[in-house]
Scaffold this motif. Structure first.
Motif, PDB file in Angstrom:
ATOM      1  N   VAL A  34       0.822  -1.216   0.000  1.00  0.00           N
ATOM      2  CA  VAL A  34       0.000   0.000   0.000  1.00  0.00           C
ATOM      3  C   VAL A  34       0.853   1.261   0.000  1.00  0.00           C
ATOM      4  N   GLY A  35       2.166   1.104   0.220  1.00  0.00           N
ATOM      5  CA  GLY A  35       3.038   2.273   0.262  1.00  0.00           C
ATOM      6  C   GLY A  35       3.811   2.517  -1.010  1.00  0.00           C
ATOM      7  N   LEU A  36       3.668   1.632  -2.007  1.00  0.00           N
ATOM      8  CA  LEU A  36       4.465   1.782  -3.232  1.00  0.00           C
ATOM      9  C   LEU A  36       4.218   3.115  -3.934  1.00  0.00           C
ATOM     10  N   GLY A  37       2.939   3.505  -4.036  1.00  0.00           N
ATOM     11  CA  GLY A  37       2.611   4.760  -4.716  1.00  0.00           C
ATOM     12  C   GLY A  37       3.247   5.960  -4.030  1.00  0.00           C
ATOM     13  N   THR A  38       3.150   6.009  -2.710  1.00  0.00           N
ATOM     14  CA  THR A  38       3.719   7.119  -1.944  1.00  0.00           C
ATOM     15  C   THR A  38       5.239   7.135  -2.041  1.00  0.00           C
ATOM     16  N   ILE A  39       5.858   5.960  -1.954  1.00  0.00           N
ATOM     17  CA  ILE A  39       7.318   5.882  -2.029  1.00  0.00           C
ATOM     18  C   ILE A  39       7.806   6.264  -3.424  1.00  0.00           C
ATOM     19  N   SER A  40       7.118   5.794  -4.474  1.00  0.00           N
ATOM     20  CA  SER A  40       7.524   6.136  -5.844  1.00  0.00           C
ATOM     21  C   SER A  40       7.431   7.637  -6.083  1.00  0.00           C
ATOM     22  N   HIS A  41       6.395   8.263  -5.540  1.00  0.00           N
ATOM     23  CA  HIS A  41       6.244   9.731  -5.664  1.00  0.00           C
ATOM     24  C   HIS A  41       7.350  10.448  -4.901  1.00  0.00           C
ATOM     25  N   SER A  42       7.685   9.942  -3.723  1.00  0.00           N
ATOM     26  CA  SER A  42       8.714  10.564  -2.891  1.00  0.00           C
ATOM     27  C   SER A  42      10.084  10.511  -3.553  1.00  0.00           C
ATOM     28  N   PHE A  43      10.390   9.401  -4.223  1.00  0.00           N
ATOM     29  CA  PHE A  43      11.695   9.231  -4.860  1.00  0.00           C
ATOM     30  C   PHE A  43      11.706   9.698  -6.314  1.00  0.00           C
ATOM     31  N   GLY A  44      10.546  10.059  -6.855  1.00  0.00           N
ATOM     32  CA  GLY A  44      10.469  10.486  -8.245  1.00  0.00           C
ATOM     33  C   GLY A  44      10.706   9.357  -9.227  1.00  0.00           C
ATOM     34  N   GLU A  45      10.260   8.154  -8.868  1.00  0.00           N
ATOM     35  CA  GLU A  45      10.424   6.973  -9.720  1.00  0.00           C
ATOM     36  C   GLU A  45       9.058   6.471 -10.187  1.00  0.00           C
ATOM     37  N   THR A  46       9.065   5.644 -11.246  1.00  0.00           N
ATOM     38  CA  THR A  46       7.809   5.070 -11.703  1.00  0.00           C
ATOM     39  C   THR A  46       7.390   3.939 -10.757  1.00  0.00           C
ATOM     40  N   LEU A  47       6.108   3.582 -10.832  1.00  0.00           N
ATOM     41  CA  LEU A  47       5.599   2.506  -9.977  1.00  0.00           C
ATOM     42  C   LEU A  47       6.261   1.177 -10.333  1.00  0.00           C
ATOM     43  N   ALA A  48       6.529   0.964 -11.631  1.00  0.00           N
ATOM     44  CA  ALA A  48       7.177  -0.282 -12.065  1.00  0.00           C
ATOM     45  C   ALA A  48       8.579  -0.397 -11.473  1.00  0.00           C
ATOM     46  N   GLN A  49       9.313   0.700 -11.441  1.00  0.00           N
ATOM     47  CA  GLN A  49      10.655   0.682 -10.854  1.00  0.00           C
ATOM     48  C   GLN A  49      10.592   0.464  -9.342  1.00  0.00           C
ATOM     49  N   THR A  50       9.622   1.098  -8.711  1.00  0.00           N
ATOM     50  CA  THR A  50       9.497   0.986  -7.256  1.00  0.00           C
ATOM     51  C   THR A  50       9.071  -0.413  -6.840  1.00  0.00           C
ATOM     52  N   SER A  51       8.416  -1.159  -7.734  1.00  0.00           N
ATOM     53  CA  SER A  51       7.979  -2.521  -7.392  1.00  0.00           C
ATOM     54  C   SER A  51       9.150  -3.446  -7.089  1.00  0.00           C
ATOM     55  N   TRP A  52      10.379  -3.019  -7.439  1.00  0.00           N
ATOM     56  CA  TRP A  52      11.561  -3.816  -7.099  1.00  0.00           C
ATOM     57  C   TRP A  52      11.757  -3.911  -5.589  1.00  0.00           C
ATOM     58  N   ILE A  53      11.134  -3.011  -4.839  1.00  0.00           N
ATOM     59  CA  ILE A  53      11.200  -3.104  -3.374  1.00  0.00           C
ATOM     60  C   ILE A  53      10.525  -4.392  -2.912  1.00  0.00           C
ATOM     61  N   ILE A  54       9.439  -4.772  -3.579  1.00  0.00           N
ATOM     62  CA  ILE A  54       8.753  -6.027  -3.256  1.00  0.00           C
ATOM     63  C   ILE A  54       9.530  -7.209  -3.818  1.00  0.00           C
ATOM     64  N   THR A  55       9.997  -7.084  -5.071  1.00  0.00           N
ATOM     65  CA  THR A  55      10.703  -8.180  -5.729  1.00  0.00           C
ATOM     66  C   THR A  55      11.956  -8.583  -4.961  1.00  0.00           C
ATOM     67  N   ILE A  56      12.737  -7.605  -4.509  1.00  0.00           N
ATOM     68  CA  ILE A  56      13.985  -7.920  -3.818  1.00  0.00           C
ATOM     69  C   ILE A  56      13.712  -8.640  -2.505  1.00  0.00           C
ATOM     70  N   TYR A  57      12.611  -8.310  -1.850  1.00  0.00           N
ATOM     71  CA  TYR A  57      12.238  -8.979  -0.600  1.00  0.00           C
ATOM     72  C   TYR A  57      11.952 -10.455  -0.866  1.00  0.00           C
ATOM     73  N   LEU A  58      11.198 -10.732  -1.940  1.00  0.00           N
ATOM     74  CA  LEU A  58      10.883 -12.112  -2.301  1.00  0.00           C
ATOM     75  C   LEU A  58      12.139 -12.889  -2.692  1.00  0.00           C
ATOM     76  N   ILE A  59      13.020 -12.251  -3.446  1.00  0.00           N
ATOM     77  CA  ILE A  59      14.244 -12.917  -3.892  1.00  0.00           C
ATOM     78  C   ILE A  59      15.093 -13.328  -2.696  1.00  0.00           C
ATOM     79  N   VAL A  60      15.344 -12.391  -1.798  1.00  0.00           N
ATOM     80  CA  VAL A  60      16.213 -12.677  -0.648  1.00  0.00           C
ATOM     81  C   VAL A  60      15.589 -13.726   0.257  1.00  0.00           C
ATOM     82  N   MET A  61      14.266 -13.619   0.516  1.00  0.00           N
ATOM     83  CA  MET A  61      13.600 -14.584   1.386  1.00  0.00           C
ATOM     84  C   MET A  61      13.653 -15.991   0.793  1.00  0.00           C
TER      85      MET A  61
END
Length: 445
Positions: A34-61
């Motif tokens: 639920v925070g991806l949109g807010t974080i992407s806006h804060s960093f000035g990145e697209t939502l697709a790029q920000t989704s790597w925050i979720i992807t990296i969590y899955l990869i490491v786990m």
């Protein structure tokens, strides 16, 4: 340390410390969505790029849990659990101070690594400290809180972000992780260590292979002929590496046990049905024009039923036996998948709610029995790696469902029916293995 060597009061405190720390793994996994949109806006990145925050969590786990389980076997579960909680704590604080997307991805990786270290060592400690007759009940409570964590994550995340900004979803970790760390530090018993070398090369092959699998599932654009060859090469090298060294990362011989093999395959198939439900239902209901708040309420009903049935399944497993409990759970999941076929027509909200209620009950009921059966099938000194492998199978079921959702949205319910039937056959295999073990207790089942 022998089972049951910890007093009843310390068992309760130990269980609370473990559950408090591991409860945050599913919370952090779902709260971030639920925070991806807010974080992407804060960093000035697209939502697709920000989704790597979720992807990296899955990869490491997914990639590090088998390695983490082995490290617990070698260096002691208490030490690895405390290390994992400390890393999660540091990662959460650094995520709150992240200044751009790359820094957030790095700090989020640290947070996931902490969870990957803590989870298998926490479940292994339960095996060592909790009396055998209470283990299914404890894992039932474990499943209850893990399910609640996944359900509460988005709700808590939306409230925290609205009140204090996206940084709050990381700060909220601090009191829970500090309490877990301190409780574990003083209550958790030391477990035996083993002077066994860590297979670093095998760990690298496995981590890279699992990482590529997650990438292929979550980001289809990463699939190329050379990346597929790299994946196959990693898996082949890992297999022959583990077969040829005296102290392998994963002992393939463990899978000769039908109980162990069936328990791991059962959690993969069960998580496939569970994750498929969570992914497909909201998409179908949105197409029907169902209000988003109603969709959220319906999915919360599913998660709540899954959490409650996980606790109940832990209680019933002691009376019915693991195999019967798992078979019953898959039978309920089969019924729910058949009811999901009705969603092809315009159906009332009460029908959807009932189907999801039944689906949630089936998804949670068998998990404690699967976890307990997996651990009981191995010797105590291999509990850590068994817990890590179990968690990896669990993640793989979720990721396969995620991949198939985009490929066959309309017909995934038919696949769920077949998977539920396969799960019932796995439970039958476990029952036969238990009967064989009872007849020949000195032979591996």
């Amino acid at each position: 340390m022998s089972e049951g060597s910890v007093s009843a009061s310390k068992v309760r405190l130990l269980t609370a410390a473990i559950l408090l720390g591991t409860f945050l793994v599913p919370v952090n996994s779902t709260m971030i969505t639920v925070g991806l949109g807010t974080i992407s806006h804060s960093f000035g990145e697209t939502l697709a790029q920000t989704s790597w925050i979720i992807t990296i969590y899955l990869i490491v786990m997914a990639a590090t849990q088998p390695v983490a389980g082995k490290l617990g076997d070698i260096f002691g579960y208490k030490r690895m659990f405390l290390t994992g909680i400390a890393l999660s704590l540091a990662g959460a604080v650094l995520c709150a101070f992240a200044f751009n997307l790359p820094s957030m991805i790095v700090f989020r990786s640290m947070q996931a690594l902490g969870g990957a270290l803590a989870l298998p060592s926490g479940t292994a400690l339960i095996r060592h400290a909790v009396p055998k007759e209470q283990m299914a009940s404890v894992f039932g409570l474990f499943g209850l809180l893990m399910g609640l964590g996944a359900a509460v994550g988005p709700l808590a995340g939306s409230f925290l972000i609205e009140a204090w900004g996206w940084q709050a979803i990381f700060w909220i970790n601090l009191p829970f992780l500090l309490a877990s760390f301190l409780a574990a530090l003083f209550v958790m018993p030391a477990t035996p260590t083993r002077k066994t070398p860590v297979d670093l090369l095998g760990s690298l092959y496995l981590a890279l292979g699992l990482s590529l699998i997650v990438l292929f599932i979550t980001h289809a654009e990463t699939i190329h002929w050379w990346s597929v060859l790299l994946l196959l090469g990693c898996l082949v090298l890992f297999f022959f590496r583990e077969k040829g060294i005296p102290h392998p990362l994963i002992e393939f011989g463990l899978f000769r046990s039908r109980s162990y093999r069936s328990a791991n395959l059962a959690v993969l198939t069960s998580n496939f049905i569970m994750y498929g439900t969570i992914l497909v239902l909201p998409l179908l209901l949105q197409e029907r024009g169902v209000d988003l708040r109603m969709i959220g309420t319906l999915m919360f009903v599913y998660s709540l039923a899954m959490s409650f049935s996980s606790w109940l399944g832990g209680q019933l497993s002691k009376k019915l036996g693991h195999a019967k409990m798992i078979g019953l759970a898959f039978g309920v999941q089969l019924l729910s998948a058949l009811l999901y076929l009705g969603f092809a027509q315009q159906v009332a909200i009460w029908y959807i709610a009932c189907a999801l209620l039944i689906g949630g009950l089936g998804s949670g009921a068998g998990l404690p029995a699967m976890q307990t059966a997996s651990l009981e099938a191995v010797s105590p000194e291999k509990t850590g790696v068994a817990s890590g492998v179990f968690s990896t199978f669990r993640y793989m079921g979720s990721m396969v469902a995620s991949a198939l959702t985009s490929l066959m949205l309309g017909s995934l319910f038919y696949v769920m029916i077949g998977v539920a039937v396969a799960g019932m056959l796995l439970a039958l295999q476990m029952k036969n293995a238990d009967q064989q073990k009872a007849l020949s207790p000195h032979e591996p089942a």
